[in-house]
Design a protein around this motif. Structure first.
Motif, PDB file in Angstrom:
ATOM      1  N   ASP A  98      15.810  -5.751 -42.430  1.00  0.00           N
ATOM      2  CA  ASP A  98      15.655  -7.004 -43.182  1.00  0.00           C
ATOM      3  C   ASP A  98      14.665  -7.927 -42.490  1.00  0.00           C
ATOM      4  O   ASP A  98      14.649  -9.134 -42.711  1.00  0.00           O
ATOM      5  CB  ASP A  98      17.004  -7.692 -43.389  1.00  0.00           C
ATOM      6  N   GLY A  99      13.835  -7.335 -41.607  1.00  0.00           N
ATOM      7  CA  GLY A  99      12.722  -8.093 -41.039  1.00  0.00           C
ATOM      8  C   GLY A  99      12.958  -8.728 -39.690  1.00  0.00           C
ATOM      9  O   GLY A  99      12.099  -9.450 -39.172  1.00  0.00           O
ATOM     10  N   ASP A 100      14.107  -8.468 -39.065  1.00  0.00           N
ATOM     11  CA  ASP A 100      14.357  -9.006 -37.732  1.00  0.00           C
ATOM     12  C   ASP A 100      15.489  -8.213 -37.093  1.00  0.00           C
ATOM     13  O   ASP A 100      16.089  -7.346 -37.722  1.00  0.00           O
ATOM     14  CB  ASP A 100      14.730 -10.488 -37.805  1.00  0.00           C
ATOM     15  N   ARG A 101      15.784  -8.494 -35.836  1.00  0.00           N
ATOM     16  CA  ARG A 101      16.853  -7.809 -35.106  1.00  0.00           C
ATOM     17  C   ARG A 101      18.108  -8.656 -35.122  1.00  0.00           C
ATOM     18  O   ARG A 101      18.074  -9.849 -34.788  1.00  0.00           O
ATOM     19  CB  ARG A 101      16.418  -7.536 -33.668  1.00  0.00           C
ATOM     20  N   ASP A 102      19.225  -8.033 -35.498  1.00  0.00           N
ATOM     21  CA  ASP A 102      20.507  -8.728 -35.522  1.00  0.00           C
ATOM     22  C   ASP A 102      21.609  -7.686 -35.440  1.00  0.00           C
ATOM     23  O   ASP A 102      21.504  -6.608 -36.034  1.00  0.00           O
ATOM     24  CB  ASP A 102      20.640  -9.540 -36.824  1.00  0.00           C
ATOM     25  N   PHE A 103      22.689  -7.992 -34.712  1.00  0.00           N
ATOM     26  CA  PHE A 103      23.806  -7.060 -34.643  1.00  0.00           C
ATOM     27  C   PHE A 103      24.506  -6.942 -35.997  1.00  0.00           C
ATOM     28  O   PHE A 103      25.034  -5.879 -36.345  1.00  0.00           O
ATOM     29  CB  PHE A 103      24.810  -7.499 -33.572  1.00  0.00           C
ATOM     30  N   ALA A 104      24.543  -8.008 -36.738  1.00  0.00           N
ATOM     31  CA  ALA A 104      25.189  -7.976 -38.050  1.00  0.00           C
ATOM     32  C   ALA A 104      24.404  -7.096 -39.010  1.00  0.00           C
ATOM     33  O   ALA A 104      23.165  -7.055 -38.969  1.00  0.00           O
ATOM     34  CB  ALA A 104      25.297  -9.392 -38.610  1.00  0.00           C
ATOM     35  N   PHE A 105      25.136  -6.376 -39.874  1.00  0.00           N
ATOM     36  CA  PHE A 105      24.466  -5.549 -40.881  1.00  0.00           C
ATOM     37  C   PHE A 105      23.630  -6.436 -41.795  1.00  0.00           C
ATOM     38  O   PHE A 105      24.025  -7.569 -42.100  1.00  0.00           O
ATOM     39  CB  PHE A 105      25.493  -4.795 -41.727  1.00  0.00           C
ATOM     40  N   PRO A 106      22.504  -5.932 -42.263  1.00  0.00           N
ATOM     41  CA  PRO A 106      21.710  -6.687 -43.234  1.00  0.00           C
ATOM     42  C   PRO A 106      22.429  -6.761 -44.580  1.00  0.00           C
ATOM     43  O   PRO A 106      23.451  -6.097 -44.791  1.00  0.00           O
ATOM     44  CB  PRO A 106      20.417  -5.878 -43.336  1.00  0.00           C
ATOM     45  N   ASP A 107      21.897  -7.543 -45.468  1.00  0.00           N
ATOM     46  CA  ASP A 107      22.445  -7.641 -46.819  1.00  0.00           C
ATOM     47  C   ASP A 107      22.569  -6.242 -47.429  1.00  0.00           C
ATOM     48  O   ASP A 107      21.679  -5.404 -47.244  1.00  0.00           O
ATOM     49  CB  ASP A 107      21.506  -8.490 -47.690  1.00  0.00           C
ATOM     50  N   PRO A 108      23.667  -5.951 -48.135  1.00  0.00           N
ATOM     51  CA  PRO A 108      23.854  -4.617 -48.722  1.00  0.00           C
ATOM     52  C   PRO A 108      22.724  -4.181 -49.647  1.00  0.00           C
ATOM     53  O   PRO A 108      22.541  -2.982 -49.879  1.00  0.00           O
ATOM     54  CB  PRO A 108      25.171  -4.760 -49.495  1.00  0.00           C
ATOM     55  N   GLU A 109      21.974  -5.122 -50.157  1.00  0.00           N
ATOM     56  CA  GLU A 109      20.856  -4.786 -51.040  1.00  0.00           C
ATOM     57  C   GLU A 109      19.601  -4.366 -50.276  1.00  0.00           C
ATOM     58  O   GLU A 109      18.620  -3.929 -50.888  1.00  0.00           O
ATOM     59  CB  GLU A 109      20.521  -5.981 -51.938  1.00  0.00           C
ATOM     60  N   THR A 110      19.635  -4.478 -48.954  1.00  0.00           N
ATOM     61  CA  THR A 110      18.482  -4.061 -48.141  1.00  0.00           C
ATOM     62  C   THR A 110      18.251  -2.560 -48.318  1.00  0.00           C
ATOM     63  O   THR A 110      19.175  -1.767 -48.132  1.00  0.00           O
ATOM     64  CB  THR A 110      18.735  -4.361 -46.652  1.00  0.00           C
ATOM     65  N   PRO A 111      17.039  -2.156 -48.684  1.00  0.00           N
ATOM     66  CA  PRO A 111      16.780  -0.724 -48.908  1.00  0.00           C
ATOM     67  C   PRO A 111      16.975   0.106 -47.638  1.00  0.00           C
ATOM     68  O   PRO A 111      16.588  -0.310 -46.541  1.00  0.00           O
ATOM     69  CB  PRO A 111      15.304  -0.691 -49.349  1.00  0.00           C
ATOM     70  N   SER A 112      17.603   1.245 -47.802  1.00  0.00           N
ATOM     71  CA  SER A 112      17.705   2.196 -46.695  1.00  0.00           C
ATOM     72  C   SER A 112      16.328   2.780 -46.402  1.00  0.00           C
ATOM     73  O   SER A 112      15.428   2.747 -47.246  1.00  0.00           O
ATOM     74  CB  SER A 112      18.661   3.333 -47.052  1.00  0.00           C
ATOM     75  N   THR A 113      16.172   3.319 -45.203  1.00  0.00           N
ATOM     76  CA  THR A 113      14.970   4.073 -44.859  1.00  0.00           C
ATOM     77  C   THR A 113      15.317   5.551 -44.886  1.00  0.00           C
ATOM     78  O   THR A 113      16.328   5.968 -44.324  1.00  0.00           O
ATOM     79  CB  THR A 113      14.474   3.698 -43.448  1.00  0.00           C
ATOM     80  N   ILE A 114      14.484   6.337 -45.567  1.00  0.00           N
ATOM     81  CA  ILE A 114      14.697   7.785 -45.597  1.00  0.00           C
ATOM     82  C   ILE A 114      13.414   8.490 -45.194  1.00  0.00           C
ATOM     83  O   ILE A 114      12.329   8.179 -45.693  1.00  0.00           O
ATOM     84  CB  ILE A 114      15.174   8.265 -46.985  1.00  0.00           C
ATOM     85  N   VAL A 115      13.549   9.416 -44.261  1.00  0.00           N
ATOM     86  CA  VAL A 115      12.417  10.161 -43.703  1.00  0.00           C
ATOM     87  C   VAL A 115      12.764  11.638 -43.683  1.00  0.00           C
ATOM     88  O   VAL A 115      13.883  12.005 -43.302  1.00  0.00           O
ATOM     89  CB  VAL A 115      12.102   9.682 -42.269  1.00  0.00           C
ATOM     90  N   LEU A 116      11.831  12.482 -44.097  1.00  0.00           N
ATOM     91  CA  LEU A 116      12.000  13.928 -43.957  1.00  0.00           C
ATOM     92  C   LEU A 116      10.707  14.524 -43.419  1.00  0.00           C
ATOM     93  O   LEU A 116       9.608  14.089 -43.793  1.00  0.00           O
ATOM     94  CB  LEU A 116      12.322  14.609 -45.289  1.00  0.00           C
TER      95      LEU A 116
END
Length: 286
Positions: A98-116
């Motif tokens: 979500d654009g910064d570092r935080d121990f708390a989870f980002p908003d649930p709407e934050t897109p996941s990252t997927i890499v293959l």
């Protein structure tokens, strides 16, 4: 040949692939992964890996960014464009950024990252190491308690492999309260008489996809299987030992902490299971 990889819906040259420096997989190891083998240009046990991926994501309350059908298509496309006959496909999903570092989870709407991405491994099925057998050491298991979730927290397993390398061995088995949990990147087994013994499923070990298939084939072949804890001392007195994993299939173990098993050569059970596994999984590959 430069690999084509998949990042967040795009097929890219590996040199063009980018992930945010604020991605929680990078900052917090907040991600899960799967590795699927490719034999004869086809995917081995894709269904099992897709199912475990969903379970890992659910256990971490993480969104799944892709449907199983689309995931299968991505796997097949990467195999095709990278001309993989034998090799591996690595998949990683993180909680995103979500654009910064935080121990708390980002908003649930934050897109996941997927890499293959793919790894070309000619001779994967005919690995000479399987005919020779592996030498292992035992080390203390100090990982976190949810080993059933296939997270990207792989620092200690990596350290274990380096401990084994320093000792002139191939791998390490992890021991907790005197009992073997699993290998650094595989499930662990011993053979006593005609009985295959391996630790039962729990949060203590990874629920191996190859493990499930191998135990099913063993039972179908009328082999006796017992799922229980075993000690490292019991392992040293076994007739045989072996490991299972998606990348090494069934790998015989011929030495544990300097103690030779079976005269220092693979016995009859592990090679037979490897033969059955490769034969059956090739027939079922997609």
């Amino acid at each position: 040949m430069m690999r084509t990889v998949y990042v967040n819906g795009e097929y890219l040259a590996e040199t063009e692939a980018k992930v945010s420096i604020f991605d929680r997989g990078f900052l917090m190891a907040d991600g899960v992964y799967e590795v699927t083998s490719v034999l004869d240009g086809k995917l081995i046990d894709f269904e099992g890996h897709a199912k475990r991926l969903s379970r890992s994501l659910n256990e971490l309350d993480m969104a799944n960014p892709i449907s199983k059908a689309d995931l299968l298509e991505v796997h097949r496309e990467l195999v095709r464009v990278n001309e993989i006959e034998e090799g591996l496909i690595y998949l990683q999903v993180t909680r995103g950024s979500d654009g910064d570092r935080d121990f708390a989870f980002p908003d649930p709407e934050t897109p996941s990252t997927i890499v293959l991405f793919t790894q070309n491994k000619p001779g994967l099925a005919d690995n000479p190491a399987a005919k020779k057998g592996a030498k292992i050491i035992s080390i203390e298991d100090i990982r976190w308690g949810r080993r059933d979730i296939k997270t990207v927290q792989l620092l200690y397993p990596s350290m274990g492999k380096m401990m084994a390398k320093k000792a002139g061995c191939d791998d390490a088995w992890l021991v907790e309260d005197g009992f073997v949990t699993e290998g650094t990147s595989n499930n662990a087994y011993i053979v006593k008489g005609n009985k295959i013994i391996t630790r039962a499923l729990s949060t203590d070990i990874l629920h191996g996809i190859t493990r499930a298939a191998v135990l099913r084939f063993a039972r179908e072949a009328q082999m006796d299987v017992e799922e229980r804890n075993f000690t490292i001392d019991e392992a040293k007195e076994a007739d045989e030992a072996f490991t299972t994993s998606a990348s090494a299939f069934v790998m015989p173990v011929v030495e544990i902490d300097g103690v030779t098993l079976g005269g220092g050569v693979p016995g009859r059970v592990a090679p037979r299971l490897r033969e059955i596994y490769l034969e059956e999984m090739r027939k079922a590959a997609v």
